[in-house]
Design an enzyme around this catalytic site. Sequence first.
Site, PDB file in Angstrom:
ATOM      1  N   HIS A  19       0.641  -1.276  -0.079  1.00 19.82           N
ATOM      2  CA  HIS A  19       0.203   0.007   0.018  1.00 19.82           C
ATOM      3  C   HIS A  19       0.898   1.202  -0.001  1.00 19.82           C
ATOM      4  CE1 HIS A  19      -2.900  -2.578   2.439  1.00 19.82           C
ATOM      5  NE2 HIS A  19      -3.659  -2.591   1.119  1.00 19.82           N
ATOM      6  N   SER A 133      -3.264  -7.662   2.741  1.00 17.27           N
ATOM      7  CA  SER A 133      -3.530  -7.439   4.111  1.00 17.27           C
ATOM      8  C   SER A 133      -4.175  -9.104   4.751  1.00 17.27           C
ATOM      9  CB  SER A 133      -4.607  -6.672   4.455  1.00 17.27           C
ATOM     10  OG  SER A 133      -4.083  -5.398   3.931  1.00 17.27           O
TER      11      SER A 133
END
Length: 166
Positions: A19, A133
């Site tokens: 990210h 994630s």
Amino acid sequence: MPNVKAIYPGTFDPLTNGHLDLIARGAKIVDHLVVAILRNADKGSPLFSVEERLEMIREAIEEQGFKNVSADTFDGLLVEYARSQGAQAVLRGLRAITDYEYEFPMAMMNRKLDPQLETLFMMPNEQYTYVSSRLIKGVFKLGGDVSELVPPMVVRRMRAKGGAKP
Ligand code: PNS
């Protein structure tokens, strides 16, 4: 040249180095980037609350010295949120072909809902193409080392939550 504002939406449970890599790339090509956490995500029970995720993203933005990046949360439709922010674009990351299959219908739906809003796709550094994630949480829970894949502050907070083998 127009002042371009983009929204980088997601669940960010938790923020990964992938990210961050995308945030850095996005911040280079738009004037302002808003990292926006979806509040009403339909993804089962999250590891971190929205407030904890927001704090971690803000900390990372500060640490990395991104001057044109901010963090926020949103509810409901992304296109409505983008409009409320005066954003012209949505930024999303593409790691592999499977991401394309997930992203394409969302991008097309968003275009249908707001033809003015463009979706920009960027590819993270290849060292992060397998990082998600979901995998981070799974590996951490089983005692695996994820310290090279998420910011140190995320590792600290994951440890504080417990669940990992010593
Ligand atoms: O990190 P994620 O979970 O892949 O992010 C998904 C996200 C937040 C981008 C997507 O679920 C979203 O935009 N939700 C908001 C609801 C919405 O606008 N839906 C219509 C577009 S498909």
